[in-house]
Design a protein around this motif. Structure first.
Motif, PDB file in Angstrom:
ATOM      1  N   PRO A 134      -5.694   2.455  -8.027  1.00  0.00           N
ATOM      2  CA  PRO A 134      -4.323   2.828  -7.652  1.00  0.00           C
ATOM      3  C   PRO A 134      -3.650   1.697  -6.894  1.00  0.00           C
ATOM      4  CG  PRO A 134      -5.908   3.922  -6.225  1.00  0.00           C
ATOM      5  CD  PRO A 134      -6.699   3.256  -7.306  1.00  0.00           C
ATOM      6  N   ASP A 135      -2.326   1.660  -6.957  1.00  0.00           N
ATOM      7  CA  ASP A 135      -1.582   0.605  -6.261  1.00  0.00           C
ATOM      8  C   ASP A 135      -0.527   1.186  -5.315  1.00  0.00           C
ATOM      9  OD1 ASP A 135       0.237   1.563  -8.086  1.00  0.00           O
ATOM     10  OD2 ASP A 135       0.442  -0.313  -9.198  1.00  0.00           O
TER      11      ASP A 135
ATOM     12  N   LEU B 164      -1.109  -0.954  -0.167  1.00  0.00           N
ATOM     13  CA  LEU B 164      -2.219  -0.169   0.360  1.00  0.00           C
ATOM     14  C   LEU B 164      -2.899  -0.834   1.550  1.00  0.00           C
ATOM     15  CD1 LEU B 164      -3.880   1.277  -2.878  1.00  0.00           C
ATOM     16  CD2 LEU B 164      -2.204   2.316  -1.343  1.00  0.00           C
ATOM     17  N   SER B 165      -2.707  -2.119   1.716  1.00  0.00           N
ATOM     18  CA  SER B 165      -3.290  -2.791   2.872  1.00  0.00           C
ATOM     19  C   SER B 165      -2.637  -2.321   4.177  1.00  0.00           C
ATOM     20  CB  SER B 165      -3.153  -4.309   2.739  1.00  0.00           C
ATOM     21  OG  SER B 165      -1.789  -4.703   2.784  1.00  0.00           O
ATOM     22  N   ARG B 166      -1.466  -1.703   4.079  1.00  0.00           N
ATOM     23  CA  ARG B 166      -0.764  -1.206   5.257  1.00  0.00           C
ATOM     24  C   ARG B 166      -1.060   0.263   5.545  1.00  0.00           C
ATOM     25  NH1 ARG B 166       3.770  -4.561   6.527  1.00  0.00           N
ATOM     26  NH2 ARG B 166       4.198  -6.137   4.935  1.00  0.00           N
ATOM     27  N   LEU B 167      -1.793   0.920   4.673  1.00  0.00           N
ATOM     28  CA  LEU B 167      -1.906   2.379   4.755  1.00  0.00           C
ATOM     29  C   LEU B 167      -2.585   2.837   6.045  1.00  0.00           C
ATOM     30  CD1 LEU B 167      -1.541   5.135   3.512  1.00  0.00           C
ATOM     31  CD2 LEU B 167      -3.625   4.783   2.185  1.00  0.00           C
ATOM     32  N   GLY B 168      -3.781   2.324   6.332  1.00  0.00           N
ATOM     33  CA  GLY B 168      -4.496   2.761   7.515  1.00  0.00           C
ATOM     34  C   GLY B 168      -3.736   2.497   8.799  1.00  0.00           C
ATOM     35  N   ARG B 169      -3.158   1.315   8.898  1.00  0.00           N
ATOM     36  CA  ARG B 169      -2.419   0.963  10.110  1.00  0.00           C
ATOM     37  C   ARG B 169      -1.130   1.779  10.230  1.00  0.00           C
ATOM     38  NH1 ARG B 169      -4.685  -3.258  12.618  1.00  0.00           N
ATOM     39  NH2 ARG B 169      -6.098  -4.584  11.406  1.00  0.00           N
TER      40      ARG B 169
ATOM     41  N   ASN C 232      -1.336  15.797   6.952  1.00  0.00           N
ATOM     42  CA  ASN C 232      -1.758  16.900   6.096  1.00  0.00           C
ATOM     43  C   ASN C 232      -2.412  16.496   4.783  1.00  0.00           C
ATOM     44  OD1 ASN C 232      -0.764  18.881   7.880  1.00  0.00           O
ATOM     45  ND2 ASN C 232       1.300  18.529   7.142  1.00  0.00           N
ATOM     46  N   GLY C 233      -2.207  15.281   4.322  1.00  0.00           N
ATOM     47  CA  GLY C 233      -2.833  14.924   3.059  1.00  0.00           C
ATOM     48  C   GLY C 233      -2.431  13.552   2.590  1.00  0.00           C
ATOM     49  N   ILE C 234      -3.234  12.998   1.689  1.00  0.00           N
ATOM     50  CA  ILE C 234      -2.957  11.691   1.116  1.00  0.00           C
ATOM     51  C   ILE C 234      -3.292  11.734  -0.366  1.00  0.00           C
ATOM     52  CG2 ILE C 234      -5.282  10.912   1.776  1.00  0.00           C
ATOM     53  CD1 ILE C 234      -4.129   8.089   2.019  1.00  0.00           C
ATOM     54  N   SER C 235      -2.469  11.113  -1.173  1.00  0.00           N
ATOM     55  CA  SER C 235      -2.737  11.027  -2.603  1.00  0.00           C
ATOM     56  C   SER C 235      -2.439   9.612  -3.072  1.00  0.00           C
ATOM     57  CB  SER C 235      -1.892  12.036  -3.396  1.00  0.00           C
ATOM     58  OG  SER C 235      -0.513  11.780  -3.231  1.00  0.00           O
ATOM     59  N   PHE C 236      -3.221   9.146  -4.032  1.00  0.00           N
ATOM     60  CA  PHE C 236      -3.049   7.809  -4.580  1.00  0.00           C
ATOM     61  C   PHE C 236      -2.439   7.907  -5.973  1.00  0.00           C
ATOM     62  CE2 PHE C 236      -6.458   7.406  -1.482  1.00  0.00           C
ATOM     63  CZ  PHE C 236      -6.061   6.282  -0.774  1.00  0.00           C
ATOM     64  N   GLY C 237      -1.739   6.873  -6.373  1.00  0.00           N
ATOM     65  CA  GLY C 237      -1.086   6.887  -7.671  1.00  0.00           C
ATOM     66  C   GLY C 237      -0.833   5.502  -8.208  1.00  0.00           C
ATOM     67  N   LEU C 238      -0.063   5.453  -9.289  1.00  0.00           N
ATOM     68  CA  LEU C 238       0.283   4.206  -9.965  1.00  0.00           C
ATOM     69  C   LEU C 238       1.798   4.064 -10.001  1.00  0.00           C
ATOM     70  CD1 LEU C 238      -2.142   4.471 -13.031  1.00  0.00           C
ATOM     71  CD2 LEU C 238      -2.470   3.068 -10.977  1.00  0.00           C
TER      72      LEU C 238
ATOM     73  N   THR D 210      -7.512   3.199  10.765  1.00  0.00           N
ATOM     74  CA  THR D 210      -8.214   4.250  10.036  1.00  0.00           C
ATOM     75  C   THR D 210      -8.663   3.731   8.678  1.00  0.00           C
ATOM     76  OG1 THR D 210      -6.898   5.949  11.118  1.00  0.00           O
ATOM     77  CG2 THR D 210      -7.989   6.553   9.058  1.00  0.00           C
ATOM     78  N   PRO D 211      -9.968   3.824   8.353  1.00  0.00           N
ATOM     79  CA  PRO D 211     -10.418   3.329   7.046  1.00  0.00           C
ATOM     80  C   PRO D 211      -9.969   4.259   5.929  1.00  0.00           C
ATOM     81  CG  PRO D 211     -12.234   4.369   8.214  1.00  0.00           C
ATOM     82  CD  PRO D 211     -11.069   4.348   9.169  1.00  0.00           C
ATOM     83  N   VAL D 212      -9.358   3.700   4.902  1.00  0.00           N
ATOM     84  CA  VAL D 212      -8.899   4.473   3.750  1.00  0.00           C
ATOM     85  C   VAL D 212      -9.346   3.740   2.494  1.00  0.00           C
ATOM     86  CG1 VAL D 212      -6.932   5.436   2.523  1.00  0.00           C
ATOM     87  CG2 VAL D 212      -6.889   5.302   5.020  1.00  0.00           C
ATOM     88  N   SER D 213     -10.090   4.420   1.642  1.00  0.00           N
ATOM     89  CA  SER D 213     -10.605   3.812   0.417  1.00  0.00           C
ATOM     90  C   SER D 213      -9.921   4.437  -0.795  1.00  0.00           C
ATOM     91  CB  SER D 213     -12.123   4.017   0.323  1.00  0.00           C
ATOM     92  OG  SER D 213     -12.632   3.484  -0.883  1.00  0.00           O
ATOM     93  N   PRO D 214      -9.142   3.665  -1.548  1.00  0.00           N
ATOM     94  CA  PRO D 214      -8.418   4.240  -2.691  1.00  0.00           C
ATOM     95  C   PRO D 214      -9.296   4.524  -3.903  1.00  0.00           C
ATOM     96  CG  PRO D 214      -7.981   1.890  -2.512  1.00  0.00           C
ATOM     97  CD  PRO D 214      -8.769   2.259  -1.302  1.00  0.00           C
ATOM     98  N   GLY D 215     -10.433   3.828  -4.036  1.00  0.00           N
ATOM     99  CA  GLY D 215     -11.311   4.067  -5.172  1.00  0.00           C
ATOM    100  C   GLY D 215     -10.651   3.773  -6.510  1.00  0.00           C
ATOM    101  N   GLU D 216     -10.988   4.566  -7.517  1.00  0.00           N
ATOM    102  CA  GLU D 216     -10.422   4.423  -8.856  1.00  0.00           C
ATOM    103  C   GLU D 216      -9.808   5.742  -9.319  1.00  0.00           C
ATOM    104  OE1 GLU D 216     -12.778   1.007 -11.358  1.00  0.00           O
ATOM    105  OE2 GLU D 216     -13.650   3.017 -11.336  1.00  0.00           O
ATOM    106  N   MET D 217      -8.819   5.616 -10.198  1.00  0.00           N
ATOM    107  CA  MET D 217      -8.204   6.788 -10.815  1.00  0.00           C
ATOM    108  C   MET D 217      -8.584   6.836 -12.290  1.00  0.00           C
ATOM    109  SD  MET D 217      -4.345   6.637  -9.319  1.00  0.00           S
ATOM    110  CE  MET D 217      -3.926   8.052 -10.363  1.00  0.00           C
TER     111      MET D 217
END
Length: 246
Positions: free
Chosen positions: A52-53, A133-138, A152-158, A225-232
């Protein structure tokens, strides 16, 4: 007489040529030729994995006070600080959207007593799109330090899923053609042509992953905060009708 061979979820239908039944009115030539042909009706899917980007997070501020006006005023003050923190973290104004603003009456419930008014709760939620995404945790950390007490929640996408969808389409068509060849050989036929092809499914952002709501951090030097986007996974489903021949 007509006979059929079915293969469950594979969606296989093998219609053997036979003498047409009696009709008061002759069917159109195209329909008549279809019923006389030996056909396969198959389904398959293609899938591709991609990183995801972008991400979407839902966060906000919850405040309580004896009056609705006081609860809303306190909420507004903290929310302005949260919005400023998001902008300092590199989030553009256009990527911050208010998604919920509510005021609720709060009661205390005691046994054998009528409800007692405790006060009012104001809630202000924003949906934030993070394109880097490099800014997400900060960004999450900055908002918590600024006063956000609900994540409340986080979602990854394209940002543009077209390339991933096209790669999945190619895989789906290859799988469909291979399946047609297999069933043709198994029934003593060969694939003469593809009659029709239809598509279903496609890219859909996954639902938000829950994140525990947490209160404002007391330390200003807290780690990001560590956040790992992984793969979609992007999946395309296809269905095809093939005509067989001997």
């Amino acid at each position: 007489m007509k006979s059929f061979v079915r293969a469950g979820a594979l969606g296989l239908t093998l219609a053997l040529a036979a003498a047409p039944a009696a009709f008061s009115q002759a069917p159109p030539p195209a329909a008549d030729s279809m019923f006389r042909a030996t056909t396969l009706n198959l389904s398959a899917y293609g899938e591709t994995k991609v990183a995801p980007d972008m991400a979407t997070i839902n966060l906000g501020v919850v405040t309580e006070a004896p009056t609705a006006a006081a609860a809303l005023s306190a909420n507004t003050e903290k929310m302005n600080q949260v919005m400023a923190a998001l902008r300092r973290a590199g989030i553009a104004e256009r990527d911050i959207q208010t998604s919920g603003l509510n005021i609720h009456v709060q009661y205390d419930y005691l046994p054998n007593e009528p409800p007692r008014l405790r006060g009012y709760q104001a809630t202000n939620q924003v949906t934030v799109t993070v394109n880097d995404l490099s800014r997400l945790g900060r960004a999450v950390d900055a908002t918590v330090q600024a006063g956000a007490n609900s994540v409340n929640g986080i979602s990854f996408g394209l940002k543009d899923p077209a390339a991933a969808e096209n790669a999945a389409r190619e895989e789906a068509v290859k799988a469909l053609a291979a399946k047609a060849e297999l069933y043709a050989r198994a029934t003593g036929h060969r694939v003469a042509r593809m009659v029709s092809l239809s598509e279903g499914g496609g890219y859909a952002p996954p639902p938000p992953m829950p994140m525990m709501a947490y209160a404002r951090a007391e330390k200003a030097d807290m780690m990001a905060t560590p956040v790992s986007p992984g793969e979609m996974r992007v999946r395309i489903d296809v269905t095809g009708l093939y005509e067989l021949a001997r």
